[in-house]
Design a protein around this motif. Structure first.
Motif, PDB file in Angstrom:
ATOM      1  N   ILE A   1       0.197  -0.374  -9.704  1.00 53.08           N
ATOM      2  CA  ILE A   1      -1.014  -1.169  -9.439  1.00 53.08           C
ATOM      3  C   ILE A   1      -0.974  -1.780  -8.032  1.00 53.08           C
ATOM      4  CG2 ILE A   1      -2.363  -3.223 -10.094  1.00 53.08           C
ATOM      5  CD1 ILE A   1      -1.594  -2.682 -13.001  1.00 53.08           C
TER       6      ILE A   1
ATOM      7  N   MET B   1      -2.293   1.640  -6.013  1.00 56.75           N
ATOM      8  CA  MET B   1      -3.749   1.577  -6.175  1.00 56.75           C
ATOM      9  C   MET B   1      -4.408   0.443  -5.391  1.00 56.75           C
ATOM     10  SD  MET B   1      -4.379   2.711 -10.108  1.00 56.75           S
ATOM     11  CE  MET B   1      -2.999   2.014 -10.985  1.00 56.75           C
ATOM     12  N   ALA B   2      -3.821  -0.763  -5.430  1.00 58.30           N
ATOM     13  CA  ALA B   2      -4.472  -1.900  -4.759  1.00 58.30           C
ATOM     14  C   ALA B   2      -4.525  -1.676  -3.246  1.00 58.30           C
ATOM     15  CB  ALA B   2      -3.737  -3.195  -5.077  1.00 58.30           C
TER      16      ALA B   2
ATOM     17  N   ASP C   1      -4.452   1.462  -1.713  1.00 64.90           N
ATOM     18  CA  ASP C   1      -5.266   2.633  -1.403  1.00 64.90           C
ATOM     19  C   ASP C   1      -5.876   3.173  -2.703  1.00 64.90           C
ATOM     20  OD1 ASP C   1      -6.350   5.051  -0.782  1.00 64.90           O
ATOM     21  OD2 ASP C   1      -4.477   6.014  -0.144  1.00 64.90           O
ATOM     22  N   GLY C   2      -7.133   2.811  -2.916  1.00 64.10           N
ATOM     23  CA  GLY C   2      -7.828   3.146  -4.165  1.00 64.10           C
ATOM     24  C   GLY C   2      -7.842   4.635  -4.478  1.00 64.10           C
ATOM     25  N   THR C   3      -7.783   5.478  -3.425  1.00 69.56           N
ATOM     26  CA  THR C   3      -7.868   6.922  -3.678  1.00 69.56           C
ATOM     27  C   THR C   3      -6.627   7.439  -4.406  1.00 69.56           C
ATOM     28  OG1 THR C   3      -6.877   7.500  -1.556  1.00 69.56           O
ATOM     29  CG2 THR C   3      -9.285   7.315  -1.618  1.00 69.56           C
TER      30      THR C   3
ATOM     31  N   ALA D   1      -5.659   6.249  -7.173  1.00 67.59           N
ATOM     32  CA  ALA D   1      -5.845   5.951  -8.608  1.00 67.59           C
ATOM     33  C   ALA D   1      -5.806   7.219  -9.473  1.00 67.59           C
ATOM     34  CB  ALA D   1      -7.153   5.192  -8.822  1.00 67.59           C
TER      35      ALA D   1
ATOM     36  N   ARG E   1      -3.830  -8.116 -23.148  1.00 66.92           N
ATOM     37  CA  ARG E   1      -4.630  -7.713 -21.966  1.00 66.92           C
ATOM     38  C   ARG E   1      -5.684  -8.776 -21.662  1.00 66.92           C
ATOM     39  NH1 ARG E   1      -1.522  -4.313 -23.282  1.00 66.92           N
ATOM     40  NH2 ARG E   1      -0.241  -5.795 -22.179  1.00 66.92           N
TER      41      ARG E   1
ATOM     42  N   ILE F   1     -11.648   4.832 -13.170  1.00 64.17           N
ATOM     43  CA  ILE F   1     -10.915   5.465 -12.062  1.00 64.17           C
ATOM     44  C   ILE F   1     -11.857   5.777 -10.899  1.00 64.17           C
ATOM     45  CG2 ILE F   1      -9.593   7.515 -11.337  1.00 64.17           C
ATOM     46  CD1 ILE F   1      -8.398   7.620 -14.136  1.00 64.17           C
ATOM     47  N   TYR F   2     -12.945   6.515 -11.182  1.00 65.09           N
ATOM     48  CA  TYR F   2     -13.757   7.032 -10.077  1.00 65.09           C
ATOM     49  C   TYR F   2     -14.764   6.024  -9.538  1.00 65.09           C
ATOM     50  CZ  TYR F   2     -11.601  11.476 -11.117  1.00 65.09           C
ATOM     51  OH  TYR F   2     -10.679  12.458 -11.310  1.00 65.09           O
TER      52      TYR F   2
ATOM     53  N   MET G   1     -11.780   1.930  -9.223  1.00 67.26           N
ATOM     54  CA  MET G   1     -10.535   1.918  -8.446  1.00 67.26           C
ATOM     55  C   MET G   1     -10.577   2.817  -7.222  1.00 67.26           C
ATOM     56  SD  MET G   1      -7.568   1.552 -11.323  1.00 67.26           S
ATOM     57  CE  MET G   1      -8.165   2.509 -12.677  1.00 67.26           C
ATOM     58  N   ALA G   2     -11.096   4.051  -7.358  1.00 65.64           N
ATOM     59  CA  ALA G   2     -11.084   4.976  -6.220  1.00 65.64           C
ATOM     60  C   ALA G   2     -11.952   4.441  -5.077  1.00 65.64           C
ATOM     61  CB  ALA G   2     -11.556   6.361  -6.660  1.00 65.64           C
TER      62      ALA G   2
ATOM     63  N   ASP H   1     -12.711   1.095  -4.596  1.00 72.54           N
ATOM     64  CA  ASP H   1     -12.183  -0.179  -4.093  1.00 72.54           C
ATOM     65  C   ASP H   1     -10.872  -0.488  -4.823  1.00 72.54           C
ATOM     66  OD1 ASP H   1     -11.533  -2.754  -3.450  1.00 72.54           O
ATOM     67  OD2 ASP H   1     -13.348  -3.661  -4.307  1.00 72.54           O
ATOM     68  N   GLY H   2      -9.763  -0.188  -4.144  1.00 74.61           N
ATOM     69  CA  GLY H   2      -8.433  -0.305  -4.753  1.00 74.61           C
ATOM     70  C   GLY H   2      -8.124  -1.699  -5.279  1.00 74.61           C
ATOM     71  N   THR H   3      -8.765  -2.720  -4.694  1.00 73.57           N
ATOM     72  CA  THR H   3      -8.442  -4.087  -5.132  1.00 73.57           C
ATOM     73  C   THR H   3      -8.938  -4.353  -6.556  1.00 73.57           C
ATOM     74  OG1 THR H   3     -10.478  -5.007  -4.232  1.00 73.57           O
ATOM     75  CG2 THR H   3      -8.562  -4.991  -2.768  1.00 73.57           C
TER      76      THR H   3
ATOM     77  N   ALA I   1      -8.094  -2.571  -9.020  1.00 81.77           N
ATOM     78  CA  ALA I   1      -7.096  -1.999  -9.951  1.00 81.77           C
ATOM     79  C   ALA I   1      -6.512  -3.047 -10.901  1.00 81.77           C
ATOM     80  CB  ALA I   1      -5.973  -1.308  -9.172  1.00 81.77           C
ATOM     81  N   VAL I   2      -6.263  -4.251 -10.367  1.00 82.62           N
ATOM     82  CA  VAL I   2      -5.643  -5.304 -11.188  1.00 82.62           C
ATOM     83  C   VAL I   2      -6.531  -5.640 -12.391  1.00 82.62           C
ATOM     84  CG1 VAL I   2      -4.698  -7.644 -11.119  1.00 82.62           C
ATOM     85  CG2 VAL I   2      -4.637  -6.228  -9.074  1.00 82.62           C
TER      86      VAL I   2
ATOM     87  N   VAL J   1      -7.133  -1.758 -14.631  1.00 86.10           N
ATOM     88  CA  VAL J   1      -6.059  -1.174 -15.457  1.00 86.10           C
ATOM     89  C   VAL J   1      -6.002  -1.817 -16.849  1.00 86.10           C
ATOM     90  CG1 VAL J   1      -3.549  -0.933 -15.679  1.00 86.10           C
ATOM     91  CG2 VAL J   1      -4.679  -0.219 -13.567  1.00 86.10           C
TER      92      VAL J   1
ATOM     93  N   LEU K   1      -8.690  -0.278 -18.862  1.00 87.70           N
ATOM     94  CA  LEU K   1      -8.348   1.103 -19.201  1.00 87.70           C
ATOM     95  C   LEU K   1      -7.373   1.118 -20.379  1.00 87.70           C
ATOM     96  CD1 LEU K   1      -7.685   3.719 -16.490  1.00 87.70           C
ATOM     97  CD2 LEU K   1      -6.043   3.546 -18.320  1.00 87.70           C
ATOM     98  N   LEU K   2      -6.431   0.190 -20.371  1.00 88.31           N
ATOM     99  CA  LEU K   2      -5.463   0.125 -21.478  1.00 88.31           C
ATOM    100  C   LEU K   2      -6.141  -0.332 -22.768  1.00 88.31           C
ATOM    101  CD1 LEU K   2      -2.349  -1.340 -19.642  1.00 88.31           C
ATOM    102  CD2 LEU K   2      -2.781   1.037 -20.288  1.00 88.31           C
TER     103      LEU K   2
ATOM    104  N   ARG L   1      -7.650   2.495 -24.409  1.00 85.29           N
ATOM    105  CA  ARG L   1      -6.642   3.318 -25.096  1.00 85.29           C
ATOM    106  C   ARG L   1      -6.177   2.636 -26.379  1.00 85.29           C
ATOM    107  NH1 ARG L   1      -5.380   7.717 -21.895  1.00 85.29           N
ATOM    108  NH2 ARG L   1      -3.812   8.350 -23.407  1.00 85.29           N
ATOM    109  N   HIS L   2      -6.002   1.303 -26.366  1.00 85.78           N
ATOM    110  CA  HIS L   2      -5.610   0.604 -27.594  1.00 85.78           C
ATOM    111  C   HIS L   2      -6.674   0.834 -28.678  1.00 85.78           C
ATOM    112  CE1 HIS L   2      -2.600  -1.214 -25.135  1.00 85.78           C
ATOM    113  NE2 HIS L   2      -3.262  -2.259 -24.735  1.00 85.78           N
TER     114      HIS L   2
END
Lengths: 224, 224
Positions: free
Chosen positions: A167, A171-172, A174-176, A178, B103, B167-168, B171-172, B174-176, B178-179, B182, B185-186, B189-190
Motif C-alpha cells: 500500500i 500503490m500510494a 505510484d497508482g499505476t 495497483a 476494516r 483498482i482502475y 487507485m490507478a 490516484d495512488g493516494t 490506496a489506503v 484496499v 476491496l477486502l 472479499r469478506h
C-alpha cells in the motif's frame, strides 16, 4: 467386527494421507508457479483441484459409513469426527492454492513488482505450517501441533508487513502499480489463510489425542 | 431411550438456532457499522465474537456426545454430522463479520470513497444468502437451499465489479486513494466469502434432507 472396523479405519487413514499428499503438492506448485511466473504450472494447479474435490467427498462418505456401521466410541469416535474436519480443512487449503494460481495467471503477462516483497518468506512459513500440521496428525504428535499453532502469529505479522509495503511503498507512491500490487496483496492473504487452516488442523489433532479443546483457547496450550 | 434422544436433539436444534441468531446479528451490525462509519458498533461486533466462539464449542461437544451416547442412524446421523458442519460454517461467517468490523475501524478516521462502489449491493446479497441458508436449514427447505446455491454467481460477479472499480477507477488514477480503497476491496472479499459459507450450508441442507451430495456438483441441483 473389531477386526473389520480396524481394517476400514486403516483404509480411511490411507485415503487421508493421499489427500494430504495432493494438497501439499498443490501448495508447492502454486508457489512455484508464482516464483517462476509459470502459467502452465498455475493452470495445472487449477485443473488438478477436481481430484482433491472428489477425494474429499470419498473421505466424507467413508467417515459417515464408519460412524453408521460400527458406532465407534471414545478415541475412535474422536478420530473419525476429526477426520471429517481435517478433510474439510485440507480441501480449503487446496482451494486457496487455486486462488493463488488464479492470481498468478492475472500477473503472468506483466512485470512482477520486485522483489515480491516478503511473499517468499510467508510462503515458506505457510508450507512449513501445513507440512507440520499434517505430520502432527500422522504421528499424533501434540508437541508439533502446538508448534504449528504458535507459528500462526508470525504468519499474521508477515501478512501485515506485505500489505503495508504494497500500500505505502508501491500503490500510494505510484497508482499505476495497483494492477500488479493488488494480486500480490491477495496472495499474501491467501497464504495467511492457509496458515489459519493449518492451525485448525493442529487444534483438531490436540483434541483428537488429548480430548482437549484448544480452539479459541490458546492459553490452554501450556497444559496439553 | 428414543424419547431421551429426541429431547436431546431438540436441545441441540435450539442451540443451533441461537447460534444462527447471533451470527445473523453479527453480519447486520458489521455492515451497519460500515455504512454509518460507526466505530463503537464495529468494536461491539469484535467483542461479541467470543460468545459465538463459546457457543460453537458447546454445540460441537453436544453433537459428539449425542453420537457417542445414542449411536443414531440414517437421517438422525446425517442431521448431527451436518450440525457440526453448519456450526463451523456459522462460526466462520461470524469471523468474517469481525474481519469487516476491523476494516471499518481502519477506515473510520478517513473520508470514505464515495459511494462505497457496489458494496451495499453485495452486502444485501450476502445478508439474504445467509438468511435463506439458515431458513432452508430450519425448515428443511431444499428449494430455498438451491436458490442460495444459485445466488453465489451473483456474489462473485459483484465482488469482481467492486474490485475492478477500486483498482482502475480509484487507485490507478490516484495512488493516494490506496489506503482507503484496499480495506474496501477486502470488505468485498469478506462479503463474498460469507456468501461461500452460506452456499456450503445450503449444500449441507440438501445432503441432510435428500442424502444427496451436491458439493462440487452443482449440475445435480436440477434433480434434487
Amino acid at each position: 467386527m473389531k477386526r473389520h472396523f480396524d481394517e476400514e479405519l486403516k483404509k480411511l487413514n490411507k485415503k487421508i494421507l493421499q489427500m494430504c499428499a495432493l494438497v501439499e503438492n498443490s501448495i508447492y506448485n502454486a508457489i512455484d508457479a508464482l516464483k517462476e511466473q509459470n502459467k502452465d504450472k498455475a493452470q495445472e494447479v487449477i485443473d488438478n483441484d477436481k481430484n482433491i474435490d472428489e477425494l474429499e467427498l470419498v473421505i466424507e462418505d467413508k467417515c459417515l459409513s464408519l460412524l453408521s456401521l460400527f458406532q465407534p466410541q471414545a478415541k475412535d469416535l474422536r478420530f473419525i469426527t476429526n477426520a471429517t474436519k481435517i478433510n474439510a480443512e485440507l480441501e480449503r487449503i487446496a482451494d486457496l492454492s487455486v486462488d493463488i494460481a488464479q492470481r498468478v495467471l492475472e500477473l503472468a503477462d506483466q512485470p512482477l513488482l520486485k522483489p515480491l516483497v516478503d511473499i517468499p518468506k510467508l510462503s515458506s512459513v505457510a508450507q512449513k505450517m501445513v507440512k507440520d500440521a499434517i505430520d502432527s496428525f500422522v504421528k499424533c504428535d501434540t508437541e508439533l501441533a502446538k508448534k504449528v499453532i504458535l507459528s500462526d502469529k508470525e504468519a499474521d505479522n508477515l501478512r501485515n508487513l506485505v500489505q503495508r509495503e504494497l500500500i505505502y511503498d508501491y500503490m500510494a507512491k505510484d497508482g499505476t502499480t495497483a494492477v500488479r500490487a493488488v494480486p500480490l496483496l491477495l496472495i499474501a492473504r491467501h497464504l495467511e489463510r492457509i496458515c489459519d487452516h493449518a492451525t485448525n488442523i493442529a487444534e483438531d489433532v490436540i483434541y483428537m489425542v488429548c480430548a482437549k479443546l484448544v480452539k479459541h483457547h490458546h492459553e490452554k496450550l501450556d497444559n496439553t
